[in-house]
Motif scaffolding. Sequence first.
Motif, PDB file in Angstrom:
ATOM      1  N   ILE A 127       0.834  -1.207   0.000  1.00 31.54           N
ATOM      2  CA  ILE A 127       0.000   0.000   0.000  1.00 31.54           C
ATOM      3  C   ILE A 127       0.869   1.258   0.000  1.00 31.54           C
ATOM      4  CG2 ILE A 127      -1.630   1.335   1.390  1.00 31.54           C
ATOM      5  CD1 ILE A 127      -2.880  -1.309   2.269  1.00 31.54           C
ATOM      6  N   ALA A 128       1.909   1.283   0.851  1.00 25.48           N
ATOM      7  CA  ALA A 128       2.783   2.451   0.910  1.00 25.48           C
ATOM      8  C   ALA A 128       3.474   2.688  -0.426  1.00 25.48           C
ATOM      9  CB  ALA A 128       3.824   2.255   2.015  1.00 25.48           C
ATOM     10  N   LYS A 129       3.949   1.611  -1.038  1.00 23.58           N
ATOM     11  CA  LYS A 129       4.607   1.747  -2.337  1.00 23.58           C
ATOM     12  C   LYS A 129       3.628   2.262  -3.391  1.00 23.58           C
ATOM     13  CE  LYS A 129       7.074  -0.964  -5.813  1.00 23.58           C
ATOM     14  NZ  LYS A 129       7.554  -2.338  -6.191  1.00 23.58           N
ATOM     15  N   THR A 130       2.401   1.729  -3.362  1.00 21.06           N
ATOM     16  CA  THR A 130       1.395   2.163  -4.341  1.00 21.06           C
ATOM     17  C   THR A 130       1.028   3.627  -4.133  1.00 21.06           C
ATOM     18  OG1 THR A 130       0.502  -0.094  -4.408  1.00 21.06           O
ATOM     19  CG2 THR A 130      -0.887   1.666  -5.265  1.00 21.06           C
ATOM     20  N   ASP A 131       0.819   4.035  -2.858  1.00 26.35           N
ATOM     21  CA  ASP A 131       0.498   5.443  -2.577  1.00 26.35           C
ATOM     22  C   ASP A 131       1.609   6.374  -3.055  1.00 26.35           C
ATOM     23  OD1 ASP A 131      -1.874   4.661  -1.469  1.00 26.35           O
ATOM     24  OD2 ASP A 131      -1.166   4.766   0.619  1.00 26.35           O
ATOM     25  N   ARG A 132       2.855   5.969  -2.816  1.00 24.71           N
ATOM     26  CA  ARG A 132       3.978   6.792  -3.253  1.00 24.71           C
ATOM     27  C   ARG A 132       4.004   6.917  -4.773  1.00 24.71           C
ATOM     28  NH1 ARG A 132       7.412   4.085  -0.994  1.00 24.71           N
ATOM     29  NH2 ARG A 132       8.232   2.857  -2.736  1.00 24.71           N
ATOM     30  N   GLU A 133       3.755   5.811  -5.452  1.00 23.70           N
ATOM     31  CA  GLU A 133       3.749   5.855  -6.914  1.00 23.70           C
ATOM     32  C   GLU A 133       2.594   6.708  -7.435  1.00 23.70           C
ATOM     33  OE1 GLU A 133       3.589   1.818  -8.100  1.00 23.70           O
ATOM     34  OE2 GLU A 133       5.720   1.402  -7.701  1.00 23.70           O
ATOM     35  N   VAL A 134       1.414   6.622  -6.760  1.00 24.52           N
ATOM     36  CA  VAL A 134       0.261   7.445  -7.173  1.00 24.52           C
ATOM     37  C   VAL A 134       0.568   8.929  -7.007  1.00 24.52           C
ATOM     38  CG1 VAL A 134      -2.111   8.065  -6.575  1.00 24.52           C
ATOM     39  CG2 VAL A 134      -1.463   5.652  -6.765  1.00 24.52           C
ATOM     40  N   LYS A 135       1.181   9.287  -5.850  1.00 24.41           N
ATOM     41  CA  LYS A 135       1.531  10.696  -5.616  1.00 24.41           C
ATOM     42  C   LYS A 135       2.527  11.184  -6.653  1.00 24.41           C
ATOM     43  CE  LYS A 135       0.641  10.681  -0.638  1.00 24.41           C
ATOM     44  NZ  LYS A 135       1.246  10.827   0.718  1.00 24.41           N
ATOM     45  N   GLU A 136       3.497  10.360  -6.979  1.00 26.64           N
ATOM     46  CA  GLU A 136       4.471  10.744  -7.991  1.00 26.64           C
ATOM     47  C   GLU A 136       3.810  10.939  -9.348  1.00 26.64           C
ATOM     48  OE1 GLU A 136       7.355   7.695  -7.880  1.00 26.64           O
ATOM     49  OE2 GLU A 136       8.293   8.351  -6.009  1.00 26.64           O
ATOM     50  N   LEU A 137       2.895  10.039  -9.686  1.00 23.11           N
ATOM     51  CA  LEU A 137       2.192  10.158 -10.971  1.00 23.11           C
ATOM     52  C   LEU A 137       1.319  11.405 -11.013  1.00 23.11           C
ATOM     53  CD1 LEU A 137       1.172   6.426 -11.576  1.00 23.11           C
ATOM     54  CD2 LEU A 137       2.901   7.731 -12.826  1.00 23.11           C
ATOM     55  N   LEU A 138       0.593  11.667  -9.888  1.00 25.65           N
ATOM     56  CA  LEU A 138      -0.261  12.857  -9.841  1.00 25.65           C
ATOM     57  C   LEU A 138       0.569  14.141  -9.913  1.00 25.65           C
ATOM     58  CD1 LEU A 138      -2.888  11.811  -7.123  1.00 25.65           C
ATOM     59  CD2 LEU A 138      -3.244  12.025  -9.589  1.00 25.65           C
ATOM     60  N   ALA A 139       1.692  14.161  -9.188  1.00 23.61           N
ATOM     61  CA  ALA A 139       2.545  15.355  -9.216  1.00 23.61           C
ATOM     62  C   ALA A 139       3.083  15.590 -10.626  1.00 23.61           C
ATOM     63  CB  ALA A 139       3.691  15.189  -8.225  1.00 23.61           C
ATOM     64  N   LYS A 140       3.504  14.526 -11.273  1.00 21.47           N
ATOM     65  CA  LYS A 140       4.014  14.675 -12.634  1.00 21.47           C
ATOM     66  C   LYS A 140       2.909  15.127 -13.585  1.00 21.47           C
ATOM     67  CE  LYS A 140       6.654  12.113 -16.125  1.00 21.47           C
ATOM     68  NZ  LYS A 140       5.812  12.542 -17.241  1.00 21.47           N
ATOM     69  N   ALA A 141       1.696  14.531 -13.414  1.00 22.94           N
ATOM     70  CA  ALA A 141       0.575  14.936 -14.266  1.00 22.94           C
ATOM     71  C   ALA A 141       0.212  16.405 -14.028  1.00 22.94           C
ATOM     72  CB  ALA A 141      -0.631  14.028 -13.994  1.00 22.94           C
ATOM     73  N   GLN A 142       0.227  16.838 -12.726  1.00 24.23           N
ATOM     74  CA  GLN A 142      -0.076  18.238 -12.408  1.00 24.23           C
ATOM     75  C   GLN A 142       0.945  19.177 -13.032  1.00 24.23           C
ATOM     76  OE1 GLN A 142      -2.821  19.082 -10.817  1.00 24.23           O
ATOM     77  NE2 GLN A 142      -2.416  21.290 -10.935  1.00 24.23           N
ATOM     78  N   ALA A 143       2.216  18.781 -12.945  1.00 23.44           N
ATOM     79  CA  ALA A 143       3.259  19.608 -13.535  1.00 23.44           C
ATOM     80  C   ALA A 143       3.092  19.686 -15.053  1.00 23.44           C
ATOM     81  CB  ALA A 143       4.632  19.056 -13.171  1.00 23.44           C
ATOM     82  N   ASP A 144       2.790  18.537 -15.648  1.00 26.95           N
ATOM     83  CA  ASP A 144       2.566  18.544 -17.101  1.00 26.95           C
ATOM     84  C   ASP A 144       1.362  19.397 -17.463  1.00 26.95           C
ATOM     85  OD1 ASP A 144       4.718  16.890 -17.347  1.00 26.95           O
ATOM     86  OD2 ASP A 144       3.542  15.027 -17.528  1.00 26.95           O
ATOM     87  N   ALA A 145       0.292  19.332 -16.656  1.00 27.72           N
ATOM     88  CA  ALA A 145      -0.906  20.132 -16.931  1.00 27.72           C
ATOM     89  C   ALA A 145      -0.611  21.625 -16.809  1.00 27.72           C
ATOM     90  CB  ALA A 145      -2.026  19.725 -15.974  1.00 27.72           C
ATOM     91  N   GLU A 146       0.120  22.022 -15.761  1.00 26.84           N
ATOM     92  CA  GLU A 146       0.474  23.434 -15.605  1.00 26.84           C
ATOM     93  C   GLU A 146       1.303  23.933 -16.776  1.00 26.84           C
ATOM     94  OE1 GLU A 146      -0.535  25.548 -13.432  1.00 26.84           O
ATOM     95  OE2 GLU A 146      -1.698  24.134 -12.220  1.00 26.84           O
ATOM     96  N   GLN A 147       2.245  23.081 -17.208  1.00 30.39           N
ATOM     97  CA  GLN A 147       3.078  23.486 -18.333  1.00 30.39           C
ATOM     98  C   GLN A 147       2.246  23.645 -19.597  1.00 30.39           C
ATOM     99  OE1 GLN A 147       6.325  20.841 -19.045  1.00 30.39           O
ATOM    100  NE2 GLN A 147       7.055  21.932 -20.858  1.00 30.39           N
ATOM    101  N   ILE A 148       1.335  22.661 -19.824  1.00 30.50           N
ATOM    102  CA  ILE A 148       0.475  22.747 -21.014  1.00 30.50           C
ATOM    103  C   ILE A 148      -0.444  23.959 -20.931  1.00 30.50           C
ATOM    104  CG2 ILE A 148      -1.388  21.578 -22.245  1.00 30.50           C
ATOM    105  CD1 ILE A 148      -0.068  18.914 -21.403  1.00 30.50           C
ATOM    106  N   ARG A 149      -0.998  24.234 -19.690  1.00 28.45           N
ATOM    107  CA  ARG A 149      -1.874  25.388 -19.513  1.00 28.45           C
ATOM    108  C   ARG A 149      -1.112  26.699 -19.772  1.00 28.45           C
ATOM    109  NH1 ARG A 149      -3.197  24.335 -14.799  1.00 28.45           N
ATOM    110  NH2 ARG A 149      -5.035  23.091 -15.285  1.00 28.45           N
ATOM    111  N   ALA A 150       0.093  26.792 -19.275  1.00 29.18           N
ATOM    112  CA  ALA A 150       0.889  28.004 -19.478  1.00 29.18           C
ATOM    113  C   ALA A 150       1.208  28.203 -20.953  1.00 29.18           C
ATOM    114  CB  ALA A 150       2.187  27.909 -18.664  1.00 29.18           C
ATOM    115  N   GLU A 151       1.554  27.098 -21.611  1.00 35.79           N
ATOM    116  CA  GLU A 151       1.823  27.209 -23.044  1.00 35.79           C
ATOM    117  C   GLU A 151       0.579  27.642 -23.811  1.00 35.79           C
ATOM    118  OE1 GLU A 151       3.294  23.431 -24.132  1.00 35.79           O
ATOM    119  OE2 GLU A 151       5.280  23.701 -23.202  1.00 35.79           O
ATOM    120  N   GLY A 152      -0.591  27.106 -23.388  1.00 40.62           N
ATOM    121  CA  GLY A 152      -1.839  27.492 -24.060  1.00 40.62           C
ATOM    122  C   GLY A 152      -2.183  28.950 -23.836  1.00 40.62           C
ATOM    123  N   GLU A 153      -2.012  29.444 -22.585  1.00 36.97           N
ATOM    124  CA  GLU A 153      -2.299  30.860 -22.303  1.00 36.97           C
ATOM    125  C   GLU A 153      -1.347  31.778 -23.073  1.00 36.97           C
ATOM    126  OE1 GLU A 153      -2.040  31.172 -18.119  1.00 36.97           O
ATOM    127  OE2 GLU A 153      -4.034  30.283 -17.741  1.00 36.97           O
TER     128      GLU A 153
END
Length: 311
Positions: A231-257
């Motif tokens: 469970i701990a390993k899965t939670d850590r991987e989920v947080k890493e994936l979400l953080a990376k997705a959030q960073a990618d989304a912010e970058q895409i949003r900034a590029e779009g603006e």
Amino acid sequence: MADEKIINMNDLKNKNIEWRKYTRLGITIVAFFVLVGFVLSNLFIVKEGEYKVIRQFGEVVKIIDQPGLNYKIPFIQTVSTLPKYQKVFDVEKAEINTKDKKRIMIDNYAIWRISDPKMMISNLRSVENAEAKMGEFIFSVVRTELGQLNYDEIIDEENSSRGSLNETVTAKVNEFLKRDNYGVTVIDIRMKRTDLPAENEESVYKRMISERESKAQEYLSMGDAEKNRTIAKTDREVKELLAKAQADAEQIRAEGEQIAAQTYNSAFSQDPEFYNLYRTLESYKRTIDGETVIILPNNSPYAKLLMGYTQ
């Protein structure tokens, strides 16, 4: 009449000769069959997997171990059979005391064979006596070996200290048999089962249940620990994936603006008046609603637009 009573002596003599001839023939035939039966009764066959022991006046004079037809001296010699193959001896159950003074029932069996028939006959006389002597030695050795162990060490196979008990017992029993020249060899001795006296069964069962419950709890604890790690390993991987997705989304949003701003600037720079009108209309959307109160001078361009004056 006197002539009729005259006996023919020649005829009587001929009859006596014929009768003696048949008598001799019958005796000869009977004697032949008696002789054949006598000869056959002293012949014997040695089969595969057996020894033939020939005794003369009670003493062993010959042992035949090769298959075939053989002959013994009538009335003087006798023949007996011994097994040449391996035999299984089921040792009688016996009760022994452990090192901690507890009683235990043991049940063994032995695989053995006759290695020296002459020695075996001389010292043991029979297969039954050989097995009886082996049983005494087996019981003595097993009692000595298990008597050096505690009760718990014997019944707990996982943590037993008895080691290669079967090999030890086999070796020591063979030493005794060889020492006394019994002419038999034990191939293997095995403990079939270990029974407990009735008064000890309940305590042993309770101990077994306790050990199984302890082992089950250990497995459950190991499972819980593995689950928590997963469970701990899965939670850590989920947080890493979400953080990376959030960073990618912010970058895409900034590029779009940035692209949108460039597009707006390019479009509005082509008609400044339209841009002013657009900005004014956008301000209306943000400032005017059903409860808005605006106080403006009459000569304010904004007021003129609201009032519909174009000059």
